[in-house]
Design a protein around this motif. Structure first.
Motif, PDB file in Angstrom:
ATOM      1  N   PHE A  38       0.858  -1.183   0.000  1.00 13.40           N
ATOM      2  CA  PHE A  38       0.000   0.000   0.000  1.00 13.40           C
ATOM      3  C   PHE A  38       0.893   1.231   0.000  1.00 13.40           C
ATOM      4  O   PHE A  38       1.772   1.353   0.849  1.00 13.40           O
ATOM      5  CB  PHE A  38      -0.889   0.031   1.254  1.00 13.40           C
ATOM      6  N   GLY A  39       0.673   2.143  -0.920  1.00 12.64           N
ATOM      7  CA  GLY A  39       1.500   3.348  -0.974  1.00 12.64           C
ATOM      8  C   GLY A  39       2.943   2.984  -1.288  1.00 12.64           C
ATOM      9  O   GLY A  39       3.221   2.059  -2.031  1.00 12.64           O
ATOM     10  N   GLY A  40       3.859   3.707  -0.683  1.00 11.80           N
ATOM     11  CA  GLY A  40       5.259   3.497  -0.989  1.00 11.80           C
ATOM     12  C   GLY A  40       5.958   2.427  -0.191  1.00 11.80           C
ATOM     13  O   GLY A  40       6.855   1.761  -0.688  1.00 11.80           O
ATOM     14  N   SER A  41       5.548   2.220   1.084  1.00 15.39           N
ATOM     15  CA  SER A  41       6.349   1.320   1.903  1.00 15.39           C
ATOM     16  C   SER A  41       5.563   0.350   2.779  1.00 15.39           C
ATOM     17  O   SER A  41       6.131  -0.625   3.248  1.00 15.39           O
ATOM     18  CB  SER A  41       7.277   2.134   2.802  1.00 15.39           C
ATOM     19  N   GLN A  42       4.296   0.588   3.018  1.00 15.22           N
ATOM     20  CA  GLN A  42       3.545  -0.309   3.903  1.00 15.22           C
ATOM     21  C   GLN A  42       3.078  -1.531   3.128  1.00 15.22           C
ATOM     22  O   GLN A  42       2.509  -1.416   2.039  1.00 15.22           O
ATOM     23  CB  GLN A  42       2.343   0.396   4.514  1.00 15.22           C
ATOM     24  N   GLN A  43       3.326  -2.709   3.687  1.00 15.12           N
ATOM     25  CA  GLN A  43       2.899  -3.943   3.045  1.00 15.12           C
ATOM     26  C   GLN A  43       2.539  -4.978   4.093  1.00 15.12           C
ATOM     27  O   GLN A  43       3.088  -4.976   5.181  1.00 15.12           O
ATOM     28  CB  GLN A  43       3.963  -4.467   2.082  1.00 15.12           C
ATOM     29  N   MET A  44       1.587  -5.845   3.722  1.00 16.35           N
ATOM     30  CA  MET A  44       1.102  -6.869   4.645  1.00 16.35           C
ATOM     31  C   MET A  44       0.724  -8.111   3.848  1.00 16.35           C
ATOM     32  O   MET A  44       0.397  -8.025   2.673  1.00 16.35           O
ATOM     33  CB  MET A  44      -0.118  -6.358   5.417  1.00 16.35           C
ATOM     34  N   TYR A  45       0.755  -9.267   4.541  1.00 20.91           N
ATOM     35  CA  TYR A  45       0.343 -10.529   3.928  1.00 20.91           C
ATOM     36  C   TYR A  45      -1.136 -10.765   4.167  1.00 20.91           C
ATOM     37  O   TYR A  45      -1.659 -10.502   5.257  1.00 20.91           O
ATOM     38  CB  TYR A  45       1.128 -11.701   4.525  1.00 20.91           C
ATOM     39  N   TYR A  46      -1.824 -11.295   3.133  1.00 21.34           N
ATOM     40  CA  TYR A  46      -3.249 -11.590   3.220  1.00 21.34           C
ATOM     41  C   TYR A  46      -3.541 -12.941   2.583  1.00 21.34           C
ATOM     42  O   TYR A  46      -2.930 -13.301   1.572  1.00 21.34           O
ATOM     43  CB  TYR A  46      -4.079 -10.530   2.474  1.00 21.34           C
ATOM     44  N   ALA A  47      -4.511 -13.647   3.155  1.00 17.40           N
ATOM     45  CA  ALA A  47      -5.010 -14.873   2.547  1.00 17.40           C
ATOM     46  C   ALA A  47      -5.889 -14.499   1.354  1.00 17.40           C
ATOM     47  O   ALA A  47      -6.383 -13.374   1.255  1.00 17.40           O
ATOM     48  CB  ALA A  47      -5.819 -15.676   3.565  1.00 17.40           C
ATOM     49  N   GLU A  48      -6.101 -15.449   0.469  1.00 18.57           N
ATOM     50  CA  GLU A  48      -6.876 -15.194  -0.746  1.00 18.57           C
ATOM     51  C   GLU A  48      -8.280 -14.676  -0.458  1.00 18.57           C
ATOM     52  O   GLU A  48      -8.805 -13.841  -1.183  1.00 18.57           O
ATOM     53  CB  GLU A  48      -6.955 -16.491  -1.556  1.00 18.57           C
ATOM     54  N   ASP A  49      -8.889 -15.138   0.621  1.00 18.54           N
ATOM     55  CA  ASP A  49     -10.259 -14.719   0.928  1.00 18.54           C
ATOM     56  C   ASP A  49     -10.332 -13.374   1.656  1.00 18.54           C
ATOM     57  O   ASP A  49     -11.422 -12.894   1.960  1.00 18.54           O
ATOM     58  CB  ASP A  49     -10.987 -15.798   1.741  1.00 18.54           C
ATOM     59  N   GLU A  50      -9.187 -12.741   1.895  1.00 17.74           N
ATOM     60  CA  GLU A  50      -9.164 -11.441   2.576  1.00 17.74           C
ATOM     61  C   GLU A  50      -8.993 -10.264   1.621  1.00 17.74           C
ATOM     62  O   GLU A  50      -9.006  -9.123   2.056  1.00 17.74           O
ATOM     63  CB  GLU A  50      -8.017 -11.413   3.603  1.00 17.74           C
ATOM     64  N   ILE A  51      -8.819 -10.554   0.318  1.00 24.90           N
ATOM     65  CA  ILE A  51      -8.636  -9.496  -0.664  1.00 24.90           C
ATOM     66  C   ILE A  51      -9.535  -9.751  -1.879  1.00 24.90           C
ATOM     67  O   ILE A  51      -9.916 -10.887  -2.153  1.00 24.90           O
ATOM     68  CB  ILE A  51      -7.167  -9.345  -1.106  1.00 24.90           C
ATOM     69  N   VAL A  52      -9.856  -8.660  -2.560  1.00 22.37           N
ATOM     70  CA  VAL A  52     -10.633  -8.721  -3.816  1.00 22.37           C
ATOM     71  C   VAL A  52      -9.982  -7.767  -4.808  1.00 22.37           C
ATOM     72  O   VAL A  52      -9.253  -6.858  -4.407  1.00 22.37           O
ATOM     73  CB  VAL A  52     -12.120  -8.337  -3.605  1.00 22.37           C
ATOM     74  N   LEU A  53     -10.263  -7.985  -6.092  1.00 21.94           N
ATOM     75  CA  LEU A  53      -9.761  -7.033  -7.089  1.00 21.94           C
ATOM     76  C   LEU A  53     -10.306  -5.660  -6.804  1.00 21.94           C
ATOM     77  O   LEU A  53     -11.484  -5.515  -6.433  1.00 21.94           O
ATOM     78  CB  LEU A  53     -10.147  -7.490  -8.494  1.00 21.94           C
ATOM     79  N   TRP A  54      -9.490  -4.654  -6.949  1.00 23.20           N
ATOM     80  CA  TRP A  54      -9.878  -3.277  -6.648  1.00 23.20           C
ATOM     81  C   TRP A  54     -10.966  -2.811  -7.600  1.00 23.20           C
ATOM     82  O   TRP A  54     -10.908  -3.058  -8.797  1.00 23.20           O
ATOM     83  CB  TRP A  54      -8.660  -2.367  -6.746  1.00 23.20           C
ATOM     84  N   GLY A  55     -11.979  -2.183  -7.033  1.00 26.57           N
ATOM     85  CA  GLY A  55     -13.061  -1.630  -7.830  1.00 26.57           C
ATOM     86  C   GLY A  55     -14.173  -2.617  -8.168  1.00 26.57           C
ATOM     87  O   GLY A  55     -15.042  -2.304  -8.957  1.00 26.57           O
ATOM     88  N   THR A  56     -14.144  -3.797  -7.553  1.00 28.24           N
ATOM     89  CA  THR A  56     -15.210  -4.759  -7.839  1.00 28.24           C
ATOM     90  C   THR A  56     -16.201  -4.838  -6.707  1.00 28.24           C
ATOM     91  O   THR A  56     -15.975  -4.415  -5.622  1.00 28.24           O
ATOM     92  CB  THR A  56     -14.639  -6.185  -8.085  1.00 28.24           C
TER      93      THR A  56
END
Length: 56
Positions: A38-56
């Motif tokens: 996210f942005g320039g430096s923040q990053q995190m791990y997520y399972a497949e069911d915790e994320i969706v394509l942006w704008g859907t």
């Protein structure tokens, strides 16, 4: 696994980064998690069911 590809724009479905667009930058196949930046430096791990394509 591999619902998302490196470079895909995604957003989380819950948590502190909910609805903030991020980019998939790594796929940890062993732990079945996606590293999302996210942005320039923040990053995190997520399972497949915790994320969706942006704008859907």
């Amino acid at each position: 696994m591999e619902k998302f590809k490196i470079g895909d724009m995604v957003e989380t479905t819950e948590g502190s980064m909910q609805h903030i667009p991020g980019t998939v930058v790594y796929l940890d196949q062993e732990n079945e998690k996606y590293l999302v930046r996210f942005g320039g430096s923040q990053q995190m791990y997520y399972a497949e069911d915790e994320i969706v394509l942006w704008g859907t």
